[in-house]
Write an enzyme that holds these catalytic residues in place. Structure first.
Site, PDB file in Angstrom:
ATOM      1  N   ASP A 191       0.866  -1.180   0.000  1.00  0.00           N
ATOM      2  CA  ASP A 191       0.000   0.000   0.000  1.00  0.00           C
ATOM      3  C   ASP A 191       0.900   1.227   0.000  1.00  0.00           C
ATOM      4  OD1 ASP A 191      -2.732   1.320   0.449  1.00  0.00           O
ATOM      5  OD2 ASP A 191      -1.560   2.113   2.116  1.00  0.00           O
ATOM      6  N   GLU A 275      -1.065  -1.717  -5.965  1.00  0.00           N
ATOM      7  CA  GLU A 275      -2.246  -1.101  -6.553  1.00  0.00           C
ATOM      8  C   GLU A 275      -1.879  -0.232  -7.752  1.00  0.00           C
ATOM      9  OE1 GLU A 275      -6.349   0.119  -4.279  1.00  0.00           O
ATOM     10  OE2 GLU A 275      -4.479   0.997  -3.625  1.00  0.00           O
ATOM     11  N   ASP A 356      -3.619   1.475   6.746  1.00  0.00           N
ATOM     12  CA  ASP A 356      -2.677   1.135   5.687  1.00  0.00           C
ATOM     13  C   ASP A 356      -2.316  -0.345   5.709  1.00  0.00           C
ATOM     14  OD1 ASP A 356      -2.688   3.859   5.130  1.00  0.00           O
ATOM     15  OD2 ASP A 356      -1.026   4.238   6.498  1.00  0.00           O
TER      16      ASP A 356
END
Length: 425
Positions: A191, A275, A356
């Site tokens: 992340d 991501e 997170d």
């Protein structure tokens, strides 16, 4: 696979003049050929072929008094400039037809001698590696090179570049075999953020170095000095060079840090999932400076090609996947949360999550599902399809498309204070 190796070059005064002449000739050929094609298009005439442009703007132009100085540089430089123009047009046409993934590509533009970056390219017939650790370049001479590491194989081409700070670099394209690392059991979901650069699914955190923020004080002083110099003066040119060198130092530090962090992650994990962030969108917000300072795109690109090089698995999770809304323990979607909410408790199972870390664990689970599903389209948590694209070879020749939405690789066999999460969170 193709890799590009960059080395710092130190040409002497005569070689700098020869390179400046080559940069100028390549630019003139590009602009002349581009002008011919634009004028033909405006007049409704057929597209001017590369063979015709080569004959008119290179071969015959050398015999005229106006362009006789084109013969003073290597013909390879001029031909490669025309090839780069062809590649730019192909990318433009493919983008119009939807054959090229990523952002839309505009038509080629004219080049200027005031551009901060100048480059020329040589194929194998126009350069050679000397035994004294120098590189011979046609019509330039033997360039002194600082070899930070040896080339793994004989290069197929070299690009000579001069950046805005006045530094020269040699960029070699090398065909190399994957360097497969021993398999490990660990896998990582990542992340990315600003106050903390990255949080991994195992709970480890990578602090944000903030190279630009740390250099802002000196940059502001140098910019003030530049603004006070008279335009066109030598003092202004010196001040501009100081600003460019400072920006180059910031970029070099960031790139070096990205390489070290990405290499460590690839070596320690068999699979890495990250991501697919909307960097271009965030770069238009009030956090633009911090987003650019973090350099997420560069970092994920390094993870991708190093995974392919070292036989690891890499996958991108679609930005619409709600990684901060789903409980990583029970899988219940708990809805969107403001950015200031850094911890939250799942209403279904009662577990308290650090935002997170929970997102990184969800990225890990979604990445595993994507890999298990292969390259076929699979729905994400929001029901939208996630399409996997093919993996491009890293750092191809100039003009090759960069596909920014690659979802999976794997070759079997080498400003402050605010944290931002994106992608439907």
């Amino acid at each position: 696979m193709q890799l590009r190796y960059n080395y710092r070059a130190y040409p002497d005064a005569a070689q700098c003049r020869a390179l400046a002449k080559a940069f100028g000739c390549a630019r003139v050929v590009w602009n002349d050929c581009l002008r011919d094609r634009r004028e033909a298009h405006a007049a409704g005439l057929p597209y001017v072929t590369s063979a015709e442009l080569s004959r008119l703007r290179i071969t015959q132009a050398k015999r005229t008094g106006e362009r006789a100085w084109l013969a003073e540089v290597s013909a390879v430089v001029l031909q490669q400039s025309l090839r780069d123009l062809d590649a730019a047009y192909k990318n433009f046409f493919d983008s119009l037809k939807g054959k090229r993934s990523g952002r839309k590509v505009g038509p080629p533009r004219y080049k200027s001698k005031k551009d901060t970056r100048q480059s020329i390219r040589f194929t194998g017939s126009a350069f050679s590696l000397s035994g004294d650790d120098r590189v011979y370049v046609a019509k330039v001479g033997h360039l002194k090179v600082r070899w930070s590491r040896r080339l793994p194989a004989a290069p197929t081409s070299v690009t000579v570049t001069r950046d805005g700070a006045g530094r020269y670099f040699l960029s070699f394209v090398v065909e190399t075999e994957p360097d497969i690392l021993p398999e490990v059991e660990a896998e990582a979901g990542i992340d990315l953020g600003l106050s903390v650069f990255a949080v991994l699914s195992d709970g480890s955190r990578i602090a944000s170095p903030r190279f630009l923020r740390r250099a802002e004080k000196k940059l502001k002083r140098l910019q003030r000095e530049l603004s006070r110099k008279a335009k066109g003066s030598k003092n202004r040119a010196k001040a501009r060079s100081k600003v460019a060198r400072q920006h180059a130092r910031v970029a070099d530090r960031r790139r070096d840090w990205h390489h070290k962090a990405s290499t460590r992650i690839i070596r320690e994990n068999q699979a890495v999932y990250v991501e697919d962030l909307a960097v271009s969108g965030l770069a238009r917000t009030r956090l633009a400076k911090s987003v650019h300072d973090a350099g997420w795109s560069s970092f994920t690109g390094m993870l991708e090609y190093k995974a392919a090089k070292h036989g690891r698995t890499f996958a991108r999770v679609d930005r619409a996947f709600p990684s901060s809304q789903v409980c990583s323990a029970c899988g219940v979607r708990d809805g969107p949360k403001p950015l200031h909410v850094r911890e939250w408790m799942c209403g279904a199972c009662g577990i308290v999550h650090e935002r997170d870390h929970n997102a990184a664990r969800n990225v890990l689970v979604e990445g595993r599902r994507i890999v298990a599903a292969g390259r076929a389209e699979t729905p994400n948590a929001c029901g939208a399809p996630v399409r996997r694209a093919h993996v491009p070879a890293q750092r191809r020749e100039a003009g090759s498309p960069r596909k920014g939405h690659t979802a999976q690789t794997g070759i079997p066999e080498p400003q402050a204070g605010e944290h931002v999460n994106v992608g439907g969170r």
